[in-house]
Design a protein around this motif. Structure first.
Motif, PDB file in Angstrom:
ATOM      1  N   GLY A  92      85.448  22.243 -11.324  1.00 50.19           N
ATOM      2  CA  GLY A  92      85.078  20.980 -12.022  1.00 50.19           C
ATOM      3  C   GLY A  92      86.247  20.387 -12.503  1.00 50.19           C
ATOM      4  O   GLY A  92      86.376  19.389 -12.566  1.00 50.19           O
ATOM      5  N   ALA A  93      86.976  21.136 -13.414  1.00 51.86           N
ATOM      6  CA  ALA A  93      88.131  20.857 -14.143  1.00 51.86           C
ATOM      7  C   ALA A  93      89.314  20.170 -13.279  1.00 51.86           C
ATOM      8  O   ALA A  93      89.986  19.442 -13.687  1.00 51.86           O
ATOM      9  N   ALA A  94      89.304  21.183 -12.132  1.00 50.07           N
ATOM     10  CA  ALA A  94      90.590  20.714 -11.356  1.00 50.07           C
ATOM     11  C   ALA A  94      90.191  19.415 -10.540  1.00 50.07           C
ATOM     12  O   ALA A  94      91.308  18.752 -10.305  1.00 50.07           O
ATOM     13  N   HIS A  95      89.061  19.042 -10.521  1.00 43.71           N
ATOM     14  CA  HIS A  95      88.635  17.582  -9.817  1.00 43.71           C
ATOM     15  C   HIS A  95      88.557  16.488 -10.464  1.00 43.71           C
ATOM     16  O   HIS A  95      88.026  15.361 -10.187  1.00 43.71           O
ATOM     17  N   ALA A  96      88.243  16.732 -11.888  1.00 47.38           N
ATOM     18  CA  ALA A  96      87.750  15.882 -12.925  1.00 47.38           C
ATOM     19  C   ALA A  96      88.894  14.645 -13.007  1.00 47.38           C
ATOM     20  O   ALA A  96      90.163  15.153 -13.215  1.00 47.38           O
ATOM     21  N   SER A 122      90.632  30.750  -6.814  1.00 42.13           N
ATOM     22  CA  SER A 122      89.983  30.003  -5.624  1.00 42.13           C
ATOM     23  C   SER A 122      89.747  28.638  -6.122  1.00 42.13           C
ATOM     24  O   SER A 122      89.306  27.784  -5.000  1.00 42.13           O
ATOM     25  N   ALA A 123      89.813  28.236  -7.337  1.00 43.05           N
ATOM     26  CA  ALA A 123      89.386  26.938  -7.682  1.00 43.05           C
ATOM     27  C   ALA A 123      90.707  26.047  -8.072  1.00 43.05           C
ATOM     28  O   ALA A 123      90.321  25.184  -8.829  1.00 43.05           O
ATOM     29  N   THR A 124      91.620  26.207  -7.362  1.00 44.62           N
ATOM     30  CA  THR A 124      92.882  25.277  -7.546  1.00 44.62           C
ATOM     31  C   THR A 124      93.215  25.116  -9.096  1.00 44.62           C
ATOM     32  O   THR A 124      93.144  23.974  -9.416  1.00 44.62           O
ATOM     33  N   PRO A 125      93.435  26.219  -9.894  1.00 47.43           N
ATOM     34  CA  PRO A 125      93.619  25.970 -11.445  1.00 47.43           C
ATOM     35  C   PRO A 125      94.839  25.226 -11.579  1.00 47.43           C
ATOM     36  O   PRO A 125      95.114  24.742 -12.529  1.00 47.43           O
ATOM     37  N   GLN A 126      95.845  25.141 -10.610  1.00 42.20           N
ATOM     38  CA  GLN A 126      97.029  24.448 -10.940  1.00 42.20           C
ATOM     39  C   GLN A 126      96.717  22.892 -10.914  1.00 42.20           C
ATOM     40  O   GLN A 126      97.596  21.944 -11.270  1.00 42.20           O
ATOM     41  N   ASP A 127      95.681  22.582 -10.444  1.00 45.39           N
ATOM     42  CA  ASP A 127      95.291  21.007 -10.349  1.00 45.39           C
ATOM     43  C   ASP A 127      94.415  20.668 -11.720  1.00 45.39           C
ATOM     44  O   ASP A 127      94.188  19.609 -11.969  1.00 45.39           O
ATOM     45  N   ILE A 128      94.357  21.695 -12.581  1.00 45.73           N
ATOM     46  CA  ILE A 128      93.496  21.280 -14.056  1.00 45.73           C
ATOM     47  C   ILE A 128      94.354  20.648 -14.923  1.00 45.73           C
ATOM     48  O   ILE A 128      95.675  21.118 -15.156  1.00 45.73           O
ATOM     49  N   GLU A 149      94.226  40.119 -17.256  1.00 41.53           N
ATOM     50  CA  GLU A 149      94.478  39.074 -16.368  1.00 41.53           C
ATOM     51  C   GLU A 149      94.254  37.511 -16.940  1.00 41.53           C
ATOM     52  O   GLU A 149      94.762  36.701 -16.418  1.00 41.53           O
ATOM     53  N   ALA A 150      94.322  37.591 -18.276  1.00 37.32           N
ATOM     54  CA  ALA A 150      94.165  36.421 -18.922  1.00 37.32           C
ATOM     55  C   ALA A 150      95.587  35.510 -18.616  1.00 37.32           C
ATOM     56  O   ALA A 150      95.599  34.352 -18.851  1.00 37.32           O
ATOM     57  N   SER A 151      96.719  36.229 -18.938  1.00 30.60           N
ATOM     58  CA  SER A 151      98.121  35.912 -18.746  1.00 30.60           C
ATOM     59  C   SER A 151      98.256  35.078 -17.306  1.00 30.60           C
ATOM     60  O   SER A 151      98.812  34.129 -17.326  1.00 30.60           O
ATOM     61  N   PRO A 152      98.028  35.911 -16.328  1.00 27.73           N
ATOM     62  CA  PRO A 152      98.158  35.392 -15.071  1.00 27.73           C
ATOM     63  C   PRO A 152      97.221  33.916 -14.688  1.00 27.73           C
ATOM     64  O   PRO A 152      97.768  33.046 -14.256  1.00 27.73           O
ATOM     65  N   ILE A 153      96.020  34.046 -15.345  1.00 23.32           N
ATOM     66  CA  ILE A 153      95.168  32.891 -15.121  1.00 23.32           C
ATOM     67  C   ILE A 153      95.786  31.767 -16.155  1.00 23.32           C
ATOM     68  O   ILE A 153      96.102  30.811 -15.446  1.00 23.32           O
ATOM     69  N   ALA A 154      96.552  31.953 -17.282  1.00 25.87           N
ATOM     70  CA  ALA A 154      97.106  30.830 -18.101  1.00 25.87           C
ATOM     71  C   ALA A 154      98.399  30.476 -17.101  1.00 25.87           C
ATOM     72  O   ALA A 154      98.565  29.326 -17.016  1.00 25.87           O
ATOM     73  N   ALA A 155      98.925  31.423 -16.543  1.00 27.40           N
ATOM     74  CA  ALA A 155     100.364  30.912 -15.797  1.00 27.40           C
ATOM     75  C   ALA A 155     100.006  30.275 -14.750  1.00 27.40           C
ATOM     76  O   ALA A 155     100.738  29.334 -14.329  1.00 27.40           O
ATOM     77  N   SER A 156      98.769  30.199 -14.053  1.00 31.00           N
ATOM     78  CA  SER A 156      98.491  29.753 -12.820  1.00 31.00           C
ATOM     79  C   SER A 156      97.971  27.966 -12.938  1.00 31.00           C
ATOM     80  O   SER A 156      98.188  27.327 -12.118  1.00 31.00           O
ATOM     81  N   THR A 158      99.646  25.206 -13.824  1.00 26.60           N
ATOM     82  CA  THR A 158     100.895  24.575 -14.017  1.00 26.60           C
ATOM     83  C   THR A 158     100.714  23.115 -14.247  1.00 26.60           C
ATOM     84  O   THR A 158     101.412  22.438 -14.759  1.00 26.60           O
ATOM     85  N   GLY A 159      99.407  22.548 -14.051  1.00 27.46           N
ATOM     86  CA  GLY A 159      99.113  21.376 -14.265  1.00 27.46           C
ATOM     87  C   GLY A 159      98.677  20.677 -15.776  1.00 27.46           C
ATOM     88  O   GLY A 159      98.906  19.435 -16.088  1.00 27.46           O
ATOM     89  N   SER A 160      98.359  21.824 -16.375  1.00 27.97           N
ATOM     90  CA  SER A 160      98.110  21.422 -17.829  1.00 27.97           C
ATOM     91  C   SER A 160      99.198  21.739 -18.816  1.00 27.97           C
ATOM     92  O   SER A 160      99.897  22.896 -18.519  1.00 27.97           O
ATOM     93  N   SER A 161      99.386  21.016 -19.789  1.00 29.56           N
ATOM     94  CA  SER A 161     100.287  21.269 -20.794  1.00 29.56           C
ATOM     95  C   SER A 161     100.001  21.937 -21.804  1.00 29.56           C
ATOM     96  O   SER A 161     100.760  22.249 -23.015  1.00 29.56           O
TER      97      SER A 161
END
Length: 207
Positions: A92-96, A122-128, A149-156, A158-161
């Protein structure tokens, strides 16, 4: 708020809930006490959401939920998902739209491929683009949501500052499975502490 597991909370026409053990479901009153209005969607006809939360069709459902929440005009909107539900929150956040969300919270997010055949990746976290809080319990032993895995999730993301990790420790075990709701995976026994820390982060996004 998006629960994990199958997503079926058994919501009755009278507002009763048959399956109330999930973290976001059983703590709804704690959120209300902190003056948050809570929206928890059920599934349609008890549909199992495993494998569907990262899909375009489910994203459209989340879009409708966001529209409803905004129409209620209760205040800024956050998405919060736990375990499998974190996939939905990320989708949801990736497409909002950029201004639609005050933030997104992913707690004990599923990050290792398992039976649902989807993860938060799978939810395109780079688009958040919204601010993100990732909550990871060091005591969690769920095999598809390891705290490291929290750190790899955070690293993915890239669209959020603004991506932060909240690390917690503790919890008791009543569930038979390590990924069960009444276990450290679901913050069983440390709910108030975890919610206090999450809500403190949320408050910083309202200033």
């Amino acid at each position: 708020m998006f629960p994990g597991g199958s997503g079926d909370i058994g919501l009755g026409l009278d507002g009763s809930i048959r399956h109330g053990e999930n973290f976001v479901v059983r703590t709804r009153e704690l959120w209300n006490q902190r003056h948050y209005a809570i929206l928890i969607p059920d599934t349609v006809n008890s549909l199992n959401l495993r494998g569907h939360r990262s899909s375009a069709s489910y994203e459209r459902i989340i879009e409708d939920l966001l529209t409803f929440a905004q129409q209620e005009k209760t205040g800024p909107v956050f998405l919060l998902g736990t375990s499998q539900g974190a996939i939905a929150a990320a989708n949801g956040a990736a497409h909002a739209p950029p201004t639609a969300l005050a933030g997104v919270v992913l707690s004990e997010a599923v990050s290792v491929m398992g039976g649902s055949k989807e993860t938060v990746f799978s939810a395109t976290p780079q688009d958040i683009h919204a601010p993100v809080l990732i909550v990871a319990n060091h005591t969690d032993r769920c095999n598809v949501a390891p705290p490291q895995e929290a750190s790899p999730i955070a690293a993915s993301m890239t669209g959020s500052s603004d991506v932060q990790i909240l690390r917690v420790t503790g919890g008791s075990t009543l569930s038979k499975k390590t990924c069960g709701s009444l276990s450290p995976h679901g913050y069983f026994g440390i709910e108030d502490d975890v919610i206090t820390k999450i809500s403190a982060w949320m408050e910083t996004k309202l200033r």
